[in-house]
Design a protein around this motif. Structure first.
Motif, mmCIF file in Angstrom:
data_model
loop_
_atom_site.group_PDB
_atom_site.id
_atom_site.type_symbol
_atom_site.label_atom_id
_atom_site.label_comp_id
_atom_site.label_asym_id
_atom_site.label_seq_id
_atom_site.Cartn_x
_atom_site.Cartn_y
_atom_site.Cartn_z
ATOM 1 N N GLY A 16 0.769 -1.315 0.102
ATOM 2 C CA GLY A 16 -0.052 -0.106 0.031
ATOM 3 C C GLY A 16 0.773 1.119 -0.023
ATOM 4 N N TRP A 17 0.107 2.320 -0.423
ATOM 5 C CA TRP A 17 0.892 3.662 -0.285
ATOM 6 C C TRP A 17 -0.108 4.520 0.563
ATOM 7 N N PHE A 18 0.317 5.280 1.432
ATOM 8 C CA PHE A 18 -0.189 5.988 2.240
ATOM 9 C C PHE A 18 0.544 7.476 2.273
ATOM 10 N N ARG A 19 -0.158 8.633 2.732
ATOM 11 C CA ARG A 19 0.747 9.982 2.625
ATOM 12 C C ARG A 19 0.401 10.527 4.070
ATOM 13 N N GLN A 20 1.280 11.493 4.435
ATOM 14 C CA GLN A 20 0.960 12.131 5.671
ATOM 15 C C GLN A 20 1.437 13.604 5.359
ATOM 16 N N ALA A 21 0.346 14.303 5.737
ATOM 17 C CA ALA A 21 0.538 15.948 5.537
ATOM 18 C C ALA A 21 1.019 16.379 6.894
ATOM 19 N N PRO A 22 1.864 17.694 6.847
ATOM 20 C CA PRO A 22 2.238 18.226 8.261
ATOM 21 C C PRO A 22 0.877 18.346 9.021
ATOM 22 N N GLY A 23 1.040 17.962 10.211
ATOM 23 C CA GLY A 23 -0.089 18.128 11.458
ATOM 24 C C GLY A 23 -1.369 17.139 10.964
ATOM 25 N N LYS A 24 -1.178 16.318 10.120
ATOM 26 C CA LYS A 24 -2.330 15.252 9.873
ATOM 27 C C LYS A 24 -1.847 13.830 10.243
ATOM 28 N N GLU A 25 -2.750 13.219 10.098
ATOM 29 C CA GLU A 25 -2.600 11.505 10.559
ATOM 30 C C GLU A 25 -2.087 11.086 8.859
ATOM 31 N N ARG A 26 -1.417 9.899 8.999
ATOM 32 C CA ARG A 26 -1.161 9.373 7.936
ATOM 33 C C ARG A 26 -2.575 8.592 7.336
ATOM 34 N N GLU A 27 -2.831 8.794 5.924
ATOM 35 C CA GLU A 27 -4.090 8.333 5.372
ATOM 36 C C GLU A 27 -3.736 7.651 4.238
ATOM 37 N N CYS A 37 5.476 3.751 1.559
ATOM 38 C CA CYS A 37 5.005 2.456 0.982
ATOM 39 C C CYS A 37 5.022 1.593 2.044
ATOM 40 N N GLY A 38 4.090 0.689 2.129
ATOM 41 C CA GLY A 38 4.065 -0.227 3.459
ATOM 42 C C GLY A 38 3.568 -1.677 2.773
ATOM 43 N N LEU A 39 4.134 -2.620 3.600
ATOM 44 C CA LEU A 39 3.659 -4.197 3.271
ATOM 45 C C LEU A 39 2.902 -4.635 4.514
ATOM 46 N N GLN A 40 1.800 -5.345 4.112
ATOM 47 C CA GLN A 40 1.099 -5.852 4.813
ATOM 48 C C GLN A 40 1.448 -7.358 5.209
ATOM 49 N N ASP A 41 1.576 -7.857 6.340
ATOM 50 C CA ASP A 41 1.704 -9.414 6.454
ATOM 51 C C ASP A 41 1.441 -9.641 7.845
ATOM 52 N N PRO A 42 0.445 -10.501 8.070
ATOM 53 C CA PRO A 42 -0.016 -11.285 7.075
ATOM 54 C C PRO A 42 -0.939 -10.499 6.105
ATOM 55 N N ALA A 43 -1.320 -10.904 5.029
ATOM 56 C CA ALA A 43 -2.050 -10.080 4.075
ATOM 57 C C ALA A 43 -3.676 -10.116 4.513
ATOM 58 N N ASN A 44 -4.363 -8.880 4.606
ATOM 59 C CA ASN A 44 -5.724 -8.803 4.971
ATOM 60 C C ASN A 44 -6.123 -7.734 4.008
ATOM 61 N N TRP A 45 -6.609 -8.345 2.703
ATOM 62 C CA TRP A 45 -7.394 -7.201 1.800
ATOM 63 C C TRP A 45 -8.152 -6.262 2.266
ATOM 64 N N GLY A 46 -9.108 -6.843 3.029
ATOM 65 C CA GLY A 46 -10.348 -6.218 3.908
ATOM 66 C C GLY A 46 -9.585 -5.068 4.677
ATOM 67 N N SER A 47 -8.453 -5.155 5.000
ATOM 68 C CA SER A 47 -8.095 -3.955 5.827
ATOM 69 C C SER A 47 -7.027 -3.150 5.387
ATOM 70 N N TRP A 92 -2.461 -2.337 9.925
ATOM 71 C CA TRP A 92 -2.292 -3.705 9.555
ATOM 72 C C TRP A 92 -0.890 -3.912 8.748
ATOM 73 N N TYR A 93 -0.091 -2.820 8.617
ATOM 74 C CA TYR A 93 0.952 -3.053 7.930
ATOM 75 C C TYR A 93 2.075 -3.189 8.762
ATOM 76 N N SER A 94 2.993 -4.065 8.259
ATOM 77 C CA SER A 94 4.007 -4.542 9.440
ATOM 78 C C SER A 94 5.502 -3.770 8.972
ATOM 79 N N TYR A 95 5.531 -3.484 7.888
ATOM 80 C CA TYR A 95 6.852 -2.952 7.297
ATOM 81 C C TYR A 95 6.236 -1.604 6.444
#
Length: 125
Positions: free
Chosen positions: A34-45, A95-105, A111-114
């Motif tokens: 997955g890809w997430f982003r974080q703007a200054p002062g905001k949570e990672r989305e 970028c993140g890697l989800q392990d174990p994989a859980n597509w619903g999350s 849910w991302y370990s790395y």
């Protein structure tokens, strides 16, 4: 597992970038990237995610139609093509890697370990 993100930069509104995330170390036959982003002062989305094996994709409503996530299984990379950029797209992209994989999350960063170190995207108006 190590994730290395790259491709960020300064771009004018309406411009495009290609972000890339290279994975190394232990490999996973079944995973979600997955890809997430974080703007200054905001949570990672959440931005976008892809299922490694089947190639299913998911996008945040705010980027649907403008961003495209893809993976290269041979190169072990995940790209995020970001088009028609807006100032509100500014932030550090992770970028993140989800392990174990859980597509619903896939949209939940917990849910991302790395995680990669992040790459900064700045969009000027």
């Amino acid at each position: 597992v190590q994730l290395q993100a790259s491709g960020g930069g300064l771009v004018q509104a309406g411009g495009s970038l290609r972000l890339s995330c290279a994975a190394s170390g232990r490999t996973f036959s079944s995973r979600v990237m997955g890809w997430f982003r974080q703007a200054p002062g905001k949570e990672r989305e959440f931005v976008a995610a892809i299922a490694w094996s089947g190639g299913n994709t998911k996008y945040a409503d705010s980027v649907e139609g403008r961003f495209t996530i893809s993976r290269d299984r041979a190169a072990n990379t995940v790209d995020l093509h970001v088009n028609t950029l807006k100032p509100e797209d500014t932030g550090v992209y992770y970028c993140g890697l989800q392990d174990p994989a859980n597509w619903g999350s896939a949209e939940n960063p917990s849910w991302y370990s790395y995680w990669g170190q992040g790459t900064l995207v700045t969009v000027s108006s």
